[in-house]
Design a protein around this motif. Sequence first.
Motif, PDB file in Angstrom:
ATOM      1  N   GLY A  48      -5.332   8.952  -4.811  1.00  0.00           N
ATOM      2  CA  GLY A  48      -4.385  10.067  -4.815  1.00  0.00           C
ATOM      3  C   GLY A  48      -4.595  11.003  -3.645  1.00  0.00           C
ATOM      4  O   GLY A  48      -5.725  11.375  -3.317  1.00  0.00           O
ATOM      5  N   SER A  49      -3.500  11.379  -2.990  1.00  0.00           N
ATOM      6  CA  SER A  49      -3.589  12.192  -1.778  1.00  0.00           C
ATOM      7  C   SER A  49      -4.224  13.555  -2.022  1.00  0.00           C
ATOM      8  O   SER A  49      -5.063  14.000  -1.236  1.00  0.00           O
ATOM      9  N   ALA A  50      -3.868  14.252  -3.102  1.00  0.00           N
ATOM     10  CA  ALA A  50      -4.449  15.572  -3.381  1.00  0.00           C
ATOM     11  C   ALA A  50      -5.942  15.449  -3.658  1.00  0.00           C
ATOM     12  O   ALA A  50      -6.740  16.253  -3.164  1.00  0.00           O
ATOM     13  N   ALA A  51      -6.333  14.437  -4.425  1.00  0.00           N
ATOM     14  CA  ALA A  51      -7.754  14.235  -4.714  1.00  0.00           C
ATOM     15  C   ALA A  51      -8.521  13.916  -3.437  1.00  0.00           C
ATOM     16  O   ALA A  51      -9.657  14.366  -3.249  1.00  0.00           O
ATOM     17  N   GLN A  52      -7.912  13.154  -2.538  1.00  0.00           N
ATOM     18  CA  GLN A  52      -8.584  12.792  -1.288  1.00  0.00           C
ATOM     19  C   GLN A  52      -8.821  14.005  -0.407  1.00  0.00           C
ATOM     20  O   GLN A  52      -9.918  14.190   0.124  1.00  0.00           O
ATOM     21  N   ILE A  53      -7.819  14.858  -0.227  1.00  0.00           N
ATOM     22  CA  ILE A  53      -8.025  16.024   0.628  1.00  0.00           C
ATOM     23  C   ILE A  53      -8.958  17.022  -0.039  1.00  0.00           C
ATOM     24  O   ILE A  53      -9.750  17.678   0.633  1.00  0.00           O
ATOM     25  N   ASN A  54      -8.930  17.104  -1.359  1.00  0.00           N
ATOM     26  CA  ASN A  54      -9.847  18.003  -2.061  1.00  0.00           C
ATOM     27  C   ASN A  54     -11.287  17.533  -1.972  1.00  0.00           C
ATOM     28  O   ASN A  54     -12.209  18.351  -2.026  1.00  0.00           O
ATOM     29  N   ALA A  55     -11.512  16.230  -1.840  1.00  0.00           N
ATOM     30  CA  ALA A  55     -12.862  15.677  -1.730  1.00  0.00           C
ATOM     31  C   ALA A  55     -13.372  15.698  -0.283  1.00  0.00           C
ATOM     32  O   ALA A  55     -14.557  15.488  -0.040  1.00  0.00           O
ATOM     33  N   PRO A  89       1.611  18.260   0.756  1.00  0.00           N
ATOM     34  CA  PRO A  89       1.778  17.925  -0.661  1.00  0.00           C
ATOM     35  C   PRO A  89       2.553  16.625  -0.859  1.00  0.00           C
ATOM     36  O   PRO A  89       3.648  16.457  -0.325  1.00  0.00           O
ATOM     37  N   GLY A  90       1.911  15.690  -1.556  1.00  0.00           N
ATOM     38  CA  GLY A  90       2.532  14.401  -1.848  1.00  0.00           C
ATOM     39  C   GLY A  90       2.326  13.324  -0.806  1.00  0.00           C
ATOM     40  O   GLY A  90       2.792  12.202  -0.975  1.00  0.00           O
ATOM     41  N   HIS A  91       1.617  13.637   0.297  1.00  0.00           N
ATOM     42  CA  HIS A  91       1.440  12.640   1.357  1.00  0.00           C
ATOM     43  C   HIS A  91       0.151  12.898   2.124  1.00  0.00           C
ATOM     44  O   HIS A  91      -0.258  14.042   2.311  1.00  0.00           O
ATOM     45  N   ILE A  92      -0.464  11.809   2.597  1.00  0.00           N
ATOM     46  CA  ILE A  92      -1.681  11.905   3.407  1.00  0.00           C
ATOM     47  C   ILE A  92      -1.641  10.838   4.495  1.00  0.00           C
ATOM     48  O   ILE A  92      -1.094   9.755   4.296  1.00  0.00           O
ATOM     49  N   ALA A  93      -2.196  11.179   5.660  1.00  0.00           N
ATOM     50  CA  ALA A  93      -2.200  10.295   6.817  1.00  0.00           C
ATOM     51  C   ALA A  93      -3.576  10.326   7.466  1.00  0.00           C
ATOM     52  O   ALA A  93      -4.388  11.215   7.189  1.00  0.00           O
ATOM     53  N   VAL A  94      -3.826   9.378   8.359  1.00  0.00           N
ATOM     54  CA  VAL A  94      -5.077   9.298   9.103  1.00  0.00           C
ATOM     55  C   VAL A  94      -4.779   9.591  10.569  1.00  0.00           C
ATOM     56  O   VAL A  94      -3.913   8.951  11.175  1.00  0.00           O
ATOM     57  N   SER A  95      -5.521  10.550  11.136  1.00  0.00           N
ATOM     58  CA  SER A  95      -5.348  10.891  12.540  1.00  0.00           C
ATOM     59  C   SER A  95      -5.983   9.838  13.434  1.00  0.00           C
ATOM     60  O   SER A  95      -7.065   9.345  13.171  1.00  0.00           O
ATOM     61  N   LEU A  96      -5.275   9.518  14.511  1.00  0.00           N
ATOM     62  CA  LEU A  96      -5.829   8.639  15.539  1.00  0.00           C
ATOM     63  C   LEU A  96      -6.534   9.448  16.631  1.00  0.00           C
ATOM     64  O   LEU A  96      -7.077   8.889  17.572  1.00  0.00           O
ATOM     65  N   GLY A  97      -6.522  10.778  16.504  1.00  0.00           N
ATOM     66  CA  GLY A  97      -7.228  11.644  17.432  1.00  0.00           C
ATOM     67  C   GLY A  97      -6.500  11.912  18.724  1.00  0.00           C
ATOM     68  O   GLY A  97      -7.016  12.585  19.609  1.00  0.00           O
ATOM     69  N   ASN A  98      -5.289  11.407  18.834  1.00  0.00           N
ATOM     70  CA  ASN A  98      -4.532  11.541  20.078  1.00  0.00           C
ATOM     71  C   ASN A  98      -3.129  12.099  19.831  1.00  0.00           C
ATOM     72  O   ASN A  98      -2.212  11.852  20.597  1.00  0.00           O
ATOM     73  N   LEU A 156       0.850  -1.190   0.000  1.00  0.00           N
ATOM     74  CA  LEU A 156       0.000   0.000   0.000  1.00  0.00           C
ATOM     75  C   LEU A 156       0.883   1.237   0.000  1.00  0.00           C
ATOM     76  O   LEU A 156       1.985   1.219   0.548  1.00  0.00           O
ATOM     77  N   ASP A 157       0.383   2.311  -0.600  1.00  0.00           N
ATOM     78  CA  ASP A 157       1.010   3.613  -0.374  1.00  0.00           C
ATOM     79  C   ASP A 157       0.021   4.450   0.437  1.00  0.00           C
ATOM     80  O   ASP A 157      -1.043   3.959   0.829  1.00  0.00           O
ATOM     81  N   CYS A 158       0.361   5.698   0.715  1.00  0.00           N
ATOM     82  CA  CYS A 158      -0.436   6.491   1.651  1.00  0.00           C
ATOM     83  C   CYS A 158      -1.883   6.663   1.203  1.00  0.00           C
ATOM     84  O   CYS A 158      -2.810   6.463   1.986  1.00  0.00           O
TER      85      CYS A 158
END
Length: 144
Positions: free
Chosen positions: A61-68, A88-97, A40-42
């Motif tokens: 795609g990370s940019a498409a995901q944040i734009n949506a 730019p170029g990377h996306i992550a999921v917050s665990l809220g902590n 998997l990638d990000c």
Amino acid sequence: TGGGATGQVEEFVRLCLSRTGTIYGFGAEASKADPNPRRLDCSELIEWAAARAGIPGVPDGSAAQINAAIGISVEQAINTRGALLYQPGHIAVSLGNGRTIEASGPNGAINGERNARGRPFTRGGLLRNAHGYPHHADAGNILP
């Protein structure tokens, strides 16, 4: 790890966490029917986990995901379980902590938890059409 999410959002986070140890592969593609993708990638981690959790319409795609996504501040995202954190170029999921789950690093690095603070995230977001985000008064009534 952080709490407050329920339903689809909590399932999305659980699925992301379940991929800890999966090999990073830039441009990897995974079928939502595959319960155990090998690479998997990000952005594919997010697309795969969202599809498996029943959250529709998450693009590749990370940019498409944040734009949506529904935009929230980076600070709100760091403190909201299941929120997206983008640079730019990377996306992550917050665990809220104050931590994330993400697929990161070329050179064969693996998915894993990382510190969210002090990193160059530029945008935060909530997956549109996802049910179960915790309600935060400072996020208004935009939360699904």
